[in-house]
Design an enzyme around this catalytic site. Structure first.
Site, short mmCIF file in Angstrom:
data_model
loop_
_atom_site.label_atom_id
_atom_site.label_comp_id
_atom_site.label_asym_id
_atom_site.label_seq_id
_atom_site.Cartn_x
_atom_site.Cartn_y
_atom_site.Cartn_z
N PRO A 1 -10.12 -12.54 -90.67
CA PRO A 1 -11.12 -13.33 -89.93
C PRO A 1 -10.80 -13.44 -88.43
O PRO A 1 -11.58 -14.03 -87.69
CB PRO A 1 -11.04 -14.71 -90.59
CG PRO A 1 -10.29 -14.51 -91.85
CD PRO A 1 -9.35 -13.38 -91.60
N GLU A 2 -9.70 -12.86 -88.00
CA GLU A 2 -9.33 -12.95 -86.58
C GLU A 2 -9.35 -11.56 -85.95
O GLU A 2 -10.41 -11.04 -85.64
CB GLU A 2 -7.99 -13.68 -86.45
CG GLU A 2 -8.08 -15.11 -86.97
CD GLU A 2 -6.80 -15.90 -86.84
OE1 GLU A 2 -6.31 -16.04 -85.70
OE2 GLU A 2 -6.30 -16.40 -87.86
#
Length: 339
Positions: free
Chosen positions: A140-141
């Site tokens: 998610p990053e």
């Protein structure tokens, strides 16, 4: 003569009160950033990988380089923007493919993070070197792999030469070496403030209102959790005397023991929104809520305003940074992948 005597007595009394406040702050566990560069270096240096100018400059380039991410679009600076508070200014971090953090976690500031004893909201890593590995690999990053990072850096001759310049000709460019170098740069992101000047002996560094706010801050028990050089950065229980009003936003409940990292109060006026899930945007509201759920205090609007005045004294002097000019990609540099 009489008026001069009264003035002298008033000044002496004010000086004694100020001295007492400084002592009270230190007795409450509040510590300044040292004014001595030698003493500061003792706090921020990593004996296993000593800070040097060459490592700092290389780490800065890597910090700003979006090619370390899978998409080629996200850098460390995307979520920890050094042009403002060292965070991203949104409730939940946004990463690869514009996905928001699945746990609705807010990006903490990177400024002064060298003083934290725990990294991440759940405190799972002890230092910046270890922490730097997480966001790069988290889907998610930055969503990259170790192999992608090494392939990117080693495909660029200028980076290879800079690693040799920083570490020696026999350096092996590994993923860990890359993240260690980013961490070296982050260790220098320290922001001394008027508060530090005051605790270091400069009595007029803080205004009378800020000093009064510091007293309120101590009297209300805020320093119980927000202490040390960072005024935070350690693990502590959450929801001690009440339940956070936005507790149900996101699924984060702390570590296995329900402990949560205490956020630093340094530059707090520049790092809204507040709390782990970024649901409170007003600083006075955050102060009142913390009093309710952490120390069992009903903090009045007047007291919250007083504490906020003190917190303004924590706005620090940021390092003067120039945007680094990144070396050019080559034909073997991994291409951006938006999937």
């Amino acid at each position: 003569m009489y008026s001069k005597t009264l003035l002298s007595l008033a000044l002496a009394t004010a000086s004694l009160l100020a001295s007492g406040l400084s002592d009270n702050a230190k007795n409450a566990g509040l510590l300044p950033i040292p004014s001595s560069e030698t003493e500061l270096l003792k706090l921020i240096d990593n004996p296993k990988n000593p800070i040097t100018k060459e490592k700092i400059e290389l780490g800065k380039k890597l910090y700003f380089d979006p090619r370390l991410s899978k998409s080629g679009f996200i850098s460390c600076n995307s979520c920890h923007n050094l042009s403002e508070g060292g965070d991203d200014g949104i409730s939940a971090a946004v990463g690869h493919k514009w996905a928001s953090n699945p746990h609705h976690l807010n990006s903490p500031t990177v400024y002064n993070s060298v003083f934290f004893s725990s990294q991440f909201w759940d405190g799972r890593d002890p230092d910046l070197e270890k922490q730097a590995q997480g966001p790069i690999q988290a889907h998610p990053e930055m969503a990259a792999t170790k192999e992608h990072v090494v392939a990117t850096v080693t495909s660029i001759p200028a980076y290879v030469n800079e690693f040799k310049f920083a570490y020696g000709d026999d350096v092996k460019i590994s993923f860990e070496k890359v993240t260690d170098t980013i961490a070296i740069f982050e260790r220098t992101l320290v922001t001394p403030s008027a508060y530090d000047d005051y605790l270091n002996g400069k009595d007029d560094a803080m205004t009378p209102l800020q000093k009064a706010g510091l007293k309120t801050f101590i009297d209300k028990g805020c320093a119980t959790c927000h202490n040390g050089v960072a005024l935070g950065g350690e693990m502590n229980a959450f929801n001690i005397t009440g339940t956070y009003i936005h507790q149900n936003v996101g699924d984060f409940k702390g570590n296995e023991n329900g402990m949560v990292k205490v956020p630093t109060l340094r530059n707090i006026t520049q790092t809204a929104p507040y709390f782990h899930n970024g649901k409170v945007w007003n600083l006075q509201e955050a102060i009142v809520e913390m009093g309710r759920i952490q120390v069992g205090e009903k903090i009045s609007d007047k007291e919250a305003s007083s504490i906020e005045e003190f917190l303004k004294a924590l706005d620090g002097r940021k390092p003067v940074l120039s945007i680094p000019m990144l070396p050019a990609s080559t034909s073997t540099t991994p291409k951006p992948d938006l999937n």
